[in-house]
Structures are given as structure tokens and as C-alpha cells.
Design a protein around this motif. Sequence first.
Motif, PDB file in Angstrom:
ATOM      1  N   GLY A 153     -38.824  28.539  49.633  1.00  0.00           N
ATOM      2  CA  GLY A 153     -39.799  27.458  49.713  1.00  0.00           C
ATOM      3  C   GLY A 153     -39.257  26.122  49.235  1.00  0.00           C
ATOM      4  N   LYS A 154     -37.938  26.039  49.036  1.00  0.00           N
ATOM      5  CA  LYS A 154     -37.322  24.792  48.579  1.00  0.00           C
ATOM      6  C   LYS A 154     -36.816  23.980  49.768  1.00  0.00           C
ATOM      7  CE  LYS A 154     -35.684  26.715  44.173  1.00  0.00           C
ATOM      8  NZ  LYS A 154     -34.474  26.956  43.323  1.00  0.00           N
ATOM      9  N   ASN A 155     -37.092  22.692  49.765  1.00  0.00           N
ATOM     10  CA  ASN A 155     -36.512  21.808  50.764  1.00  0.00           C
ATOM     11  C   ASN A 155     -35.047  21.564  50.436  1.00  0.00           C
ATOM     12  OD1 ASN A 155     -39.036  21.505  51.942  1.00  0.00           O
ATOM     13  ND2 ASN A 155     -39.505  19.640  50.815  1.00  0.00           N
ATOM     14  N   VAL A 156     -34.247  21.329  51.463  1.00  0.00           N
ATOM     15  CA  VAL A 156     -32.841  20.975  51.272  1.00  0.00           C
ATOM     16  C   VAL A 156     -32.584  19.644  51.967  1.00  0.00           C
ATOM     17  CG1 VAL A 156     -30.436  21.599  51.750  1.00  0.00           C
ATOM     18  CG2 VAL A 156     -32.099  23.387  51.144  1.00  0.00           C
ATOM     19  N   VAL A 157     -32.052  18.690  51.217  1.00  0.00           N
ATOM     20  CA  VAL A 157     -31.671  17.385  51.757  1.00  0.00           C
ATOM     21  C   VAL A 157     -30.165  17.386  51.976  1.00  0.00           C
ATOM     22  CG1 VAL A 157     -31.450  14.929  51.234  1.00  0.00           C
ATOM     23  CG2 VAL A 157     -33.596  16.114  50.752  1.00  0.00           C
ATOM     24  N   PHE A 158     -29.772  17.310  53.234  1.00  0.00           N
ATOM     25  CA  PHE A 158     -28.349  17.314  53.593  1.00  0.00           C
ATOM     26  C   PHE A 158     -27.912  15.875  53.841  1.00  0.00           C
ATOM     27  CE2 PHE A 158     -24.629  17.713  56.238  1.00  0.00           C
ATOM     28  CZ  PHE A 158     -23.991  18.849  55.781  1.00  0.00           C
ATOM     29  N   LEU A 159     -27.020  15.365  53.005  1.00  0.00           N
ATOM     30  CA  LEU A 159     -26.568  13.976  53.098  1.00  0.00           C
ATOM     31  C   LEU A 159     -25.525  13.819  54.187  1.00  0.00           C
ATOM     32  CD1 LEU A 159     -26.100  13.167  49.294  1.00  0.00           C
ATOM     33  CD2 LEU A 159     -28.154  12.865  50.694  1.00  0.00           C
ATOM     34  N   THR A 160     -25.692  12.792  55.013  1.00  0.00           N
ATOM     35  CA  THR A 160     -24.711  12.502  56.047  1.00  0.00           C
ATOM     36  C   THR A 160     -24.357  11.023  56.026  1.00  0.00           C
ATOM     37  OG1 THR A 160     -26.202  11.875  57.863  1.00  0.00           O
ATOM     38  CG2 THR A 160     -25.858  14.216  57.484  1.00  0.00           C
ATOM     39  N   LEU A 161     -23.124  10.719  56.396  1.00  0.00           N
ATOM     40  CA  LEU A 161     -22.726   9.322  56.544  1.00  0.00           C
ATOM     41  C   LEU A 161     -23.436   8.713  57.749  1.00  0.00           C
ATOM     42  CD1 LEU A 161     -18.884   9.388  55.918  1.00  0.00           C
ATOM     43  CD2 LEU A 161     -20.579   8.151  54.580  1.00  0.00           C
ATOM     44  N   GLY A 162     -23.702   7.427  57.691  1.00  0.00           N
ATOM     45  CA  GLY A 162     -24.301   6.743  58.825  1.00  0.00           C
ATOM     46  C   GLY A 162     -25.668   7.297  59.148  1.00  0.00           C
ATOM     47  N   ASP A 163     -25.862   7.661  60.413  1.00  0.00           N
ATOM     48  CA  ASP A 163     -27.116   8.229  60.896  1.00  0.00           C
ATOM     49  C   ASP A 163     -26.861   9.672  61.318  1.00  0.00           C
ATOM     50  OD1 ASP A 163     -29.216   8.986  62.886  1.00  0.00           O
ATOM     51  OD2 ASP A 163     -29.925   6.964  62.472  1.00  0.00           O
ATOM     52  N   PRO A 164     -27.725  10.608  60.932  1.00  0.00           N
ATOM     53  CA  PRO A 164     -27.466  12.018  61.219  1.00  0.00           C
ATOM     54  C   PRO A 164     -27.547  12.404  62.692  1.00  0.00           C
ATOM     55  CG  PRO A 164     -29.639  11.747  60.224  1.00  0.00           C
ATOM     56  CD  PRO A 164     -28.935  10.424  60.111  1.00  0.00           C
ATOM     57  N   VAL A 165     -28.026  11.497  63.562  1.00  0.00           N
ATOM     58  CA  VAL A 165     -28.080  11.843  64.983  1.00  0.00           C
ATOM     59  C   VAL A 165     -26.823  11.416  65.732  1.00  0.00           C
ATOM     60  CG1 VAL A 165     -30.593  11.673  64.966  1.00  0.00           C
ATOM     61  CG2 VAL A 165     -29.260   9.730  65.771  1.00  0.00           C
ATOM     62  N   VAL A 166     -25.860  10.807  65.045  1.00  0.00           N
ATOM     63  CA  VAL A 166     -24.637  10.315  65.692  1.00  0.00           C
ATOM     64  C   VAL A 166     -23.415  11.069  65.148  1.00  0.00           C
ATOM     65  CG1 VAL A 166     -23.175   8.309  66.159  1.00  0.00           C
ATOM     66  CG2 VAL A 166     -25.658   8.023  65.987  1.00  0.00           C
ATOM     67  N   TYR A 167     -22.858  11.984  65.948  1.00  0.00           N
ATOM     68  CA  TYR A 167     -21.650  12.735  65.590  1.00  0.00           C
ATOM     69  C   TYR A 167     -21.721  13.317  64.175  1.00  0.00           C
ATOM     70  CZ  TYR A 167     -19.642  10.373  69.668  1.00  0.00           C
ATOM     71  OH  TYR A 167     -19.397   9.905  70.935  1.00  0.00           O
ATOM     72  N   SER A 168     -22.830  13.937  63.856  1.00  0.00           N
ATOM     73  CA  SER A 168     -23.036  14.439  62.495  1.00  0.00           C
ATOM     74  C   SER A 168     -22.835  15.944  62.419  1.00  0.00           C
ATOM     75  CB  SER A 168     -24.452  14.096  62.028  1.00  0.00           C
ATOM     76  OG  SER A 168     -24.767  14.769  60.825  1.00  0.00           O
ATOM     77  N   THR A 169     -22.201  16.398  61.344  1.00  0.00           N
ATOM     78  CA  THR A 169     -22.047  17.835  61.106  1.00  0.00           C
ATOM     79  C   THR A 169     -23.402  18.499  60.876  1.00  0.00           C
ATOM     80  OG1 THR A 169     -21.669  17.339  58.771  1.00  0.00           O
ATOM     81  CG2 THR A 169     -19.722  17.650  60.138  1.00  0.00           C
ATOM     82  N   PHE A 170     -24.391  17.726  60.495  1.00  0.00           N
ATOM     83  CA  PHE A 170     -25.719  18.279  60.241  1.00  0.00           C
ATOM     84  C   PHE A 170     -26.272  18.999  61.463  1.00  0.00           C
ATOM     85  CE2 PHE A 170     -30.348  17.702  60.662  1.00  0.00           C
ATOM     86  CZ  PHE A 170     -30.773  18.450  59.577  1.00  0.00           C
TER      87      PHE A 170
END
Length: 228
Positions: free
Chosen positions: A92-109
Motif C-alpha cells: 500500500g506504499k506509493n513509490v516515487v521514481f525520480l527521472t531526469l528531464g521529463d519521464p515521457v521522453v526516453y525515460s527508463t521509468f
Amino acid sequence: MKGILYGVGVGPGDPELMTLKAVRMIRENEVIAAAGAQVEDTVAYQIAVQAVPELADKELLPVYMPMTHDRRELEENHAKGAKRILSYLEQGKNVVFLTLGDPVVYSTFTYLQKRVEDQGYETAFVSGITSFCAAAARLNLPLVEWNEPLHVIPGVHRLDGRLDQPGTYVVMKSGRKMDQVKQLLQASGREVCMVENCGMANERVYRSLEEIPEDAGYYSLIIAREEG
């Protein structure tokens, strides 16, 4: 209640370019993830902690995602990363995954997002300022005007192509193949600028193709505009 996986963009490098929403998401959630063997060593963390000092007291979740073209190794590590994240979401824990720039552009996320959603869990994106917008601002030039198109390409994967479409090209992921990328740019006849490590302490700006060093770093972003 199941937790939610958030891909949160922290911008290109300057902590002052983080959005209010990104700051709030980090403050309101206790589990913070990033792509690396140690979260504290990642560029995304080092940017975010300057804007949100309390990040240092959060539960940090490293997700190892190697930079390789080996599809099997990538798949294995993406699966392992998603499994680690799911163990928190199941509690029930949220996870915030940090990404450089914007996560919709070439992101590992996005590789983790697909696997987490396949297991029936919710994911969401929190946009950040893209590196190419920040670099254009640093260079004090518009990316496109009037009816010009904008082409964003990963340079390392497009070395056998040509920059022959009208409009402006943004060439990302060029550092490791800069010598070949420069040949591609030279053949295009375009006006070229580059920002290396945009917004970071070691930022460097290059105003012409000739100035760009062949040993430029990974975070090198090129803007190639049509002459005139």
C-alpha cells in the motif's frame, strides 16, 4: 489499498527548474526510487535533494538498470526492478521514481511502468522540464518558429540516417558516439549548438560544430537548426 508508482521528472539539472508538483510528490511520499546501484549517487537524486533537503531522510529504493544494448540483460534487470517496486506497492506504499528531464521522453521509468501495470497496479507520470527546452533557453534561441517541425532523435541510434527533414533537430544521447554524430551533423549543413550538463555545476556551452569536443559527456544535447 494498493500503492501507486509515480514517474516524477526532476528537470534537466538546475534544481530551480523542478516543478512545484515534483517537490510536493517527494515531500508527501516516503519511498523514493531511482535508476542506479545507489540512489544517492544518481544525478536525479542529486538534483532533487537540493530542492527538497528532506529527501535525504526518505526510504531510498535503488533500481539497477545498466546502460547496455544486451537485450537479455536489460530484460532481466527491468524485471528485477519492477519486482522490487511491486513489493512496496503490495504494502500500500506509493513509490516515487525520480527521472531526469521529463519521464515521457526516453525515460527508463517506462520499462518499469509497463511491467507494474501488467500486474494490475496503477502508475502515473509527473512531467518535468525537458533537457532540450532547457538547453534552448540556455542558448537563448527558439527551438522552432511559425510552422517549423521539431525532430527529437537519439543520436547514438541514428548514425546511419540523415538530418534531411525541414525544421529543427534535437539530437540526444550522443556522448559516446560524438565523433560519428559530428559527421552526421556536418553532412546536414545545419547551424549547430550544444549544451553539455545543462543546468549543472559543470555545464558547458558550445556555439558551433567545430567547438564540440569528441569526448563530450553523456548528458550532451545538440540543437541543429536550418541555416538562415
